[in-house]
Every structure is written in structure tokens, then in C-alpha cells.
Design a protein around this motif. Structure first.
Motif: not given
Lengths: 445, 350
Positions: A48, A52, A56, A421, A424-425, A427-428, A431-433, B105-108, B341, B344, B350
Motif C-alpha cells: 500500500k 501511495r 504522488k 520534488l 524530496r519524495q 528522501r521522505m 519517515q512516511l513509510y 505533492y511536495d513531500a516536505v 502520514e 507525522l 493528499l
């Protein structure tokens, strides 16, 4: 920079930019649908998360592809009004169908991106599949329109008039099938290798291995299958081009002189003034075989084409070498990957195999751009092959150079932002997953 | 089939103005909201337009495809004579579409957000301004394919007071549509009242901008009032629009969600009907009188036939799906998405 060159450069830039975003926007939904399917079937939360995270990326690429596509529908007229005035009613059919397909894609994407936990899970999954299918359909339709420029059909050209227009016959022109097949496989191979490469890099760094392993395997499987099939479609395309556009084939193969038992020219630098290729490897008879399936058959050279109708040679030839070279490389990596899957499981986690994928990250997209260059530059000096010259189609407005500079700046900054972008996705991801240590997930990884 | 294609052309333009316009309006409202309330406004609007915003902009593509397939000469004349405003419109579309997605959608979540937001709100203003300028230029009669010099061929074709006034009016209409739309999306009573106040203000602004269009038309010597009020359809349409505006003002404070939206959409439809009817079948007025007529510039019959069928069949797929999309995402008080998320720091949902 004169206006004609500026208009061609701006068109090349816009298409070159759009092609990357549209390939990713068209192929990634299939990757997502597979990951999503595994999540629904196995309830493995990592799938999942992969879905996700990818969605993005798809949202970013889809939006960028959608605006660059909107821009193109205007640019066709802004830069080539005389072409569109005559060609619009003839080759417009695939565009009008593409409008529908693209619309459905946008609707389905709305459902998919915002539909988590709102709908029946399988309906939600299905909307993701619709995004992929309608994206693929719109890609094929646009390629059919481009194929018409290479292989005009569905009208009679009499004394400068376009008569007896048949938009359906124009859509199903001789080139549409080979071009659509080649472009679709290219999109899958390029996106598969690019996505697999990014996840392979993360795996080599030992980050979130559960997450990245699952993502890598899905992307690599799509990319590898497409890379293995692509040479077949390439062969089909080459024979098709040899039949329909001998001048383009001669340019991409740097084949100056008509001859039997024609040699395949590998690499080398074509010298258009002296009509020869320097520093090349030549395989006798091979071009005859590849173009016509027979080592002896005559292959038309550029000497049979009237000088004013000859395409440039250096650019198509070099671009063609790049495309074929990278395609072969990807096919090789794909073969190694399948060998690993079936016989050598220990290779799958080895640093060298992952390293190969990391190295091949941009290969597919460079090949896509090169292939696009071959088909567009190889058609010159025509915008509609044999019917209308590119120079006769250009807008009468002066000062196109400024618009070209503007678009260069815009597309350059957009590309930088998208890369930023994505960085950054990625790199995250931890933390996210991240899955906490001690869970079955972590043990599996 | 000719009329089917023409009807779809007008339908696509209308829906782009109503749906895409409300979308632009969202950015315009954000621009004119105090810093204090900006966050709430932005999030309410995003709730409202997030899922549907890509689809809203597809109508522009449909309209442009109908033009170049069905009316190639009109498309070609517009592309040449209105090159510059079309180019500026495209820059607006690029900037707005990408900034909208990037910021969500910018993660940061950092200072980049304010960069995206700035680009988003200003391009939301500029894009409909140029849509209006282009629309105004189609009526104004300065487009001249045979113009002898650069300025009259490529600049005076669109740069005139009438075009600018229509541009400003379009911007005002977009803001008005979006503000009416937002009222039903407000989550607190205070927000709702704030949005109602904003809507009333924007009604006044749109009315003033509409009057400005007539002033500019008079200045440029265009008999706009005669075009619009000189026939029964135009007169009725504008009459109905005025009545529904009064009705809207009255029902605004009643806590209704759908009636104000329908009324606002109805008004914009009536305005477009009045203008479109006055000019039909002309699509572009050229300098010194001649017109590019939709009925005369049609592509060959087989193309129109194929295009008409493609549009009819396409709507069988698009309209139900689009209807279901709007239906599915219209509920305001949806539960917050239970995503991990959300909790966090530094990450956004989203």
C-alpha cells in the motif's frame, strides 16, 4: 536565430519535454495497479505504501504532462498554422478521440488519488486501472496522428488541394501500427528502467529494503519484458520505414549509395559532403537483410532522393545509433535479470545487478528522445511526408526566437522543480513509510 | 451534424468557463484574502476542487480540438493574429497547473510552499485575464490577416480597451463563481459568513466590470448594447440573469448549498448565450466588417461527421463518469482520511 529554426527548436523542445512526462504518466499507473493489487490480496502494508508513494509521483507527472500537452495543442497552430489549416480536418480524428481518452484519464485519476477509503477497495483499484488504460489509449492515438505525418493517407492531393478527405483512413495509416507498438514498448521499457533504477539505488544504500525491493521488482519486471520485446518491434518498424520512407531509412543508416548486399553501418560519423561514413564498422549484406529480410536485395540510398528532398544525415544516424545501442544494453540487462529470477536467485540482492539497473536509469529515456529525433529529423524537409514542406508550414509571425528562449527557460525550470520534488519524495520515504523494527515486515525485509 | 459539432464547441467553452473558471477563481480569491484567513480559504478551496480540478481543464482541450479539426481556418487565423495573448495564456496555464500540483505533492512542507502559492495565485489571475482578452478580440474586429505591419497584425489585434475590459470581467466572473461555490464548502459558521460577505463583494465587482465592458465598447465604437439587447433572446437572457442575481443575493444567507451555485452558473450561461446568440454564426469579426463564420468555415463533411460521432460517443463515457466524480466528492463533512502520514510532522496528506 531565424524564425524557422526557432519554431522547429521550440516544437522539438516542447515535444521532447512532453514525451517524458506522458510516458511516465501513461505507464506508472500500471505499476501502481500491480502494487495496489498485491496490497488488496495480501494486505501487506508495504504494498500500500508503494502504491501511495508512486501515486504522488504520478500526480506530479500527470499534471506536468497534461499542461505540456495542452500547450502542444496550441503550439501546433502557433508555430505551424499552415500545416494545421490543411492537416487538422484530415488527421484530427485521433486527436478528437484522444480528447475523450485523456478526459477519462483525468476523471479516473481524480477518483484514484482522492478515493482512498472512500470507495469499495476494488472499485478504487479499478479506477487506477482505468487511468492506465485510458492513458495508454491516448498515447497510441497521438502516435497515430504523428504516423500520419510520416505516412499521409485519407485524402487526394491534387494541384495543391486536399480533396476526398477520409479521416478514418487517415487515422489507420500505414505507419500507425508499427509506430504505436514501438512507442508503447519504449514507454514501458524507459519508465520501468527509470523507476527500477531509482529503487535499486536506494537498495544499494540499504534504505527501507522491504519497501524498495517490492517497488524495484514490479518496475523491473515491466521494464525488462518491454526491453526484451522491443527489438522485435524495432525490426517491424525498420522494414516498415524501408518500404514507406526510404529516404528516412537511408538517413538513419547513413546509406548514401543505392546498392545490393547493402552493409549495415555501425557507429561512425557521416560526412554529407563527401557522401561517406568515417570510422564506422560495416557488416556486409546486413542492411539488406534488416530492411527487406534478404541479404541480396537492393536498398535505396540517398543518391536516389532528389537533393532538395534529402533529410539531414548526421543527426538521424547518430540518434539512431544511440537508440539501438541503449536498447541493446537494456535488453542485455533484462536477459540477466530474468536469468537471475529463474536460475540465480542470489544475484537478485547482489550489488552488481542493482548497480547495472542504477547505471541504466536514464537509458530508456535517452533512447526515447533519440528515437523521436530519428523519426522527426528523418522526415525532413517534409512536415507531411511528400506533400507539404516544413518551411511552408511555419507561422508568418517574426520574433519566434524570443518565444523559444522563453519556453526554454520555462521547461528548464520545470524540469528542475520536478527533479527536486522527486528527490524530496524519495528522501521522505523513511519517515512516511518505515515499518517499525520487530514487526513481521521488518523481519521479511 | 454541423450543429452537433457547433453545439459541442459552445458547450465546451461554457463548461470551461463555469468549471475551469471556478478553478481560476479559487486562486483569485486566495490572492485577495487577508494573510490571516488565507490558510482556511486555501484548504476549503482545495477540498472543493482537488479531486475535480484536472477534469475541469479538459474542456479547454476539447474546445481547441473541435476548433482545429472542425474549423481549421478559424484556428489558424486565431493562432497567427492572436499569437501573443495565446502564448501568455499558455504560460499562465503551465505556471498554474504545475504550481497547484507541486504545492500539494511536495513531500516536505517548507518555504517552497510560499513560492508555489505565489505562482499559483498570480497565474490564476493572469490566465483568465488573457482568456477574456482573446474572447474580446474575437468580437472587437481588429483581427486582420492581411495587416501590413507587425503592430497591427500581432499587437493591435488584441491590445485594445474592449479586450482588456472583457479580460477584467472574466477575472471577476471567475472569482464570483468560486466564491459562490465555496460557501457550501465552509466548515464553520464564521467561515461561511466570511465567504458570503466575499461573494456579495464580488457580485458588486463583477457588476462593475460588466459595466466597464460596455464603456470600453462604446469607447472603441462597438455597438455592444445593440448586439445584446437588440434581439429578444439576448434581452431575455440578460433579464433572466438579472432576476437570478437578485434571487441569489436574497438566498445567499439562507445556508443553502446548491441553489446559489445553480443560480451563479445560470447567470454566466445566460451572459454567454446573449453574446453568442448576438454573434452566431460569426466566431471572429475581422477588421472592416467580414466575419469568420462557424457555418462557412466548417471542415469537409466527412470530417464533421466523424468529429460529431466522436463527440457524441465520447460524451457517453465522459458525462456519466464526470457526474459520478462530482457526486462522489461533493460531501463537505467527510471524515478526515485515516492515513498514517497525517500524524507525522513535516509531511502532509493528499
Amino acid at each position: 536565430m531565424d524564425d524557422f529554426l526557432a519554431a522547429r527548436s521550440q516544437m522539438a523542445l516542447s515535444l521532447g519535454f512532453h514525451i517524458i512526462f506522458s510516458c511516465i504518466g501513461m505507464v506508472m499507473p500500471f505499476f501502481m495497479a500491480v502494487a495496489h493489487y498485491f496490497w488488496l490480496r495480501t494486505q501487506d502494508i508495504t504494498y500500500k505504501n508503494v502504491t501511495r508513494a508512486w501515486s504522488k509521483g504520478v500526480a506530479i507527472f500527470f499534471a506536468t504532462g497534461a499542461v505540456s500537452g495542452t500547450v502542444l495543442s496550441f503550439e501546433l497552430g502557433l508555430l505551424w498554422p499552415r500545416f494545421m489549416e490543411h492537416a487538422g480536418p484530415i488527421f484530427g480524428m485521433p486527436f478528437s478521440l484522444e480528447g475523450t481518452a485523456f478526459f477519462i484519464e483525468a476523471i479516473a485519476l481524480g477518483f484514484f488519488l482522492y478515493g482512498w477509503d472512500r470507495f469499495n477497495p476494488w472499485f478504487h483499484w479499478f479506477t487506477g486501472v482505468v487511468v492506465g488504460i485510458s492513458g495508454l489509449a491516448s498515447g497510441i492515438l497521438v502516435v497515430a496522428a504523428n504516423a500520419w505525418m510520416n505516412s499521409p493517407a485519407g485524402f487526394d492531393y491534387v494541384n495543391g488541394q486536399y480533396l476526398n478527405i477520409d479521416p478514418i483512413a487517415a487515422m489507420f495509416n500505414d505507419a500507425w501500427l508499427s509506430q504505436a507498438l514501438h512507442m508503447t514498448l519504449a514507454a514501458f521499457a524507459a519508465t520501468g528502467f527509470a523507476v527500477a533504477g531509482v529503487h535499486a539505488l536506494m537498495l544499494r544504500r540499504g534504505r527501507n529494503t522491504g519497501f524498495h525491493t517490492r517497488a524495484f521488482r514490479i518496475a523491473a519486471a515491466f521494464g525488462a519484458v518491454a526491453a526484451l520485446l522491443q527489438p522485435l518491434s524495432g525490426d517491424f518498424s525498420a522494414k516498415d520505414v524501408a518500404r514507406r520512407q526510404p529516404a528516412k531509412l537511408a538517413a538513419m543508416e547513413a546509406h548514401f549509395h543505392t546498392e545490393k548486399r547493402a552493409a549495415l553501418v555501425l557507429g561512425g560519423l557521416p560526412n554529407e559532403d563527401k557522401q561517406r561514413v568515417d570510422y564506422a564498422i560495416k557488416i556486409p549484406g546486413m542492411l539488406s537483410f534488416l530492411a527487406h529480410g534478404n541479404f541480396e536485395q537492393e536498398v535505396t540510398g540517398l543518391d536516389r532522393i532528389a537533393p532538395q528532398n534529402r533529410p539531414p544525415v548526421v543527426v538521424p544516424h547518430l540518434a539512431f545509433q544511440i537508440m539501438v545501442g541503449l536498447g541493446t544494453l537494456m535488453m542485455g540487462i533484462a536477459a540477466v535479470y530474468f536469468l537471475a529470477l529463474w536460475r540465480k536467485k542470489q544475484w537478485l540482492t547482489s550489488r552488481w545487478l542493482l548497480g547495472l539497473f542504477v547505471a541504466a536509469t536514464p537509458a530508456g529515456f535517452i533512447a526515447v528522445e533519440a528515437g523521436w529525433t530519428v523519426t522527426e529529423v528523418g522526415r525532413q524537409p517534409w512536415i507531411i511526408n511528400g506533400v507539404m514542406r516544413t518551411a511552408d508550414a511555419v507561422t508568418p509571425m517574426p520574433g519566434i526566437a524570443y518565444s523559444f528562449y522563453l519556453f526554454t527557460a520555462v521547461y528548464l525550470s520545470l524540469s528542475l522543480v520536478v527533479v527536486f520534488l522527486l528527490y524530496r519524495q524519495i528522501r521522505m520515504v523513511p519517515q512516511l513509510y518505515d515499518v517499525p523494527a520487530g514487526t513481521p515486515e521488518a523481519a521479511h525485509a | 451534424m454541423d450543429y452537433v459539432v457547433i453545439a459541442y464547441l459552445y458547450l465546451a467553452i461554457l463548461l470551461y468557463l463555469l468549471l475551469g473558471g471556478a478553478d481560476f477563481g479559487a486562486g483569485i480569491i486566495e490572492l485577495f484574502t487577508s494573510r490571516h484567513n488565507r490558510r482556511v480559504t486555501h484548504e476549503t478551496l482545495y477540498q472543493a476542487i482537488g479531486p475535480i480540478w484536472e477534469a475541469n481543464h479538459m474542456w479547454l482541450i476539447i474546445a481547441i480540438v473541435i476548433l482545429f479539426v472542425g474549423f481549421p481556418r478559424i484556428y489558424s487565423v486565431m493562432s497567427v493574429s492572436l499569437h501573443i495573448p495565446l502564448l501568455l495564456l499558455l504560460l499562465g496555464i503551465i505556471a498554474r497547473g504545475t504550481a497547484f500540483v507541486f504545492r500539494h505533492y511536495d513531500a516536505v512542507h517548507d518555504r517552497m510552499q510560499s513560492v508555489y502559492a505565489t505562482i499559483f495565485v498570480y497565474s490564476s489571475l493572469v490566465t483568465p485575464l488573457f482568456i477574456g482578452i482573446i474572447a474580446g478580440s474575437a468580437l472587437a474586429g481588429y483581427v486582420d490577416p492581411a495587416a501590413p505591419d507587425f503592430l497591427s497584425a500581432y499587437v493591435w489585434s488584441w491590445l485594445h480597451w474592449f479586450g482588456v475590459a472583457v479580460g477584467v470581467f472574466t477575472v471577476a466572473l471567475c472569482g464570483y463563481l468560486a466564491s459562490v461555490y465555496t460557501i457550501g464548502e465552509a466548515t464553520t459558521e464564521a467561515d461561511r459568513l466570511r465567504f458570503i460577505r466575499k461573494t456579495r463583494l464580488l457580485i458588486v465587482v463583477a457588476f462593475a466590470a460588466g459595466a466597464l465592458v460596455f464603456v470600453a465598447a462604446r469607447y472603441e465604437g462597438l455597438p455592444l448594447a445593440r448586439w445584446i439587447f437588440g434581439n429578444l433572446v439576448g434581452l431575455t437572457a440578460i433579464g433572466l440573469a438579472t432576476i437570478s442575481l437578485g434571487l441569489l443575493w436574497y438566498v445567499l444567507a439562507r445556508g443553502l448549498t446548491w441553489l446559489p451555485r445553480v443560480l451563479a452558473g445560470f447567470q454566466v450561461t445566460m451572459i454567454l448565450l446573449a453574446v453568442g446568440y448576438a454573434h452566431f454564426p460569426s466566431f471572429i469579426r475581422l477588421r472592416n466588417g467580414p466575419h469568420l463564420s462557424l457555418l462557412e468555415q466548417l471542415a469537409p463533411a466527412r470530417t464533421i461527421e466523424a468529429l460529431g460521432w466522436a463527440l457524441l460517443l465520447g460524451s457517453l463515457f465522459i458525462l456519466p463518469a464526470l457526474g459520478y466524480l462530482y457526486y462522489s466528492f461533493q460531501h463537505v463533512s467527510r471524515p478526515p482520511s485515516p492515513e498514517p502520514e497525517a500524524a507525522l510532522p513535516g509531511a502532509r496528506t493528499l
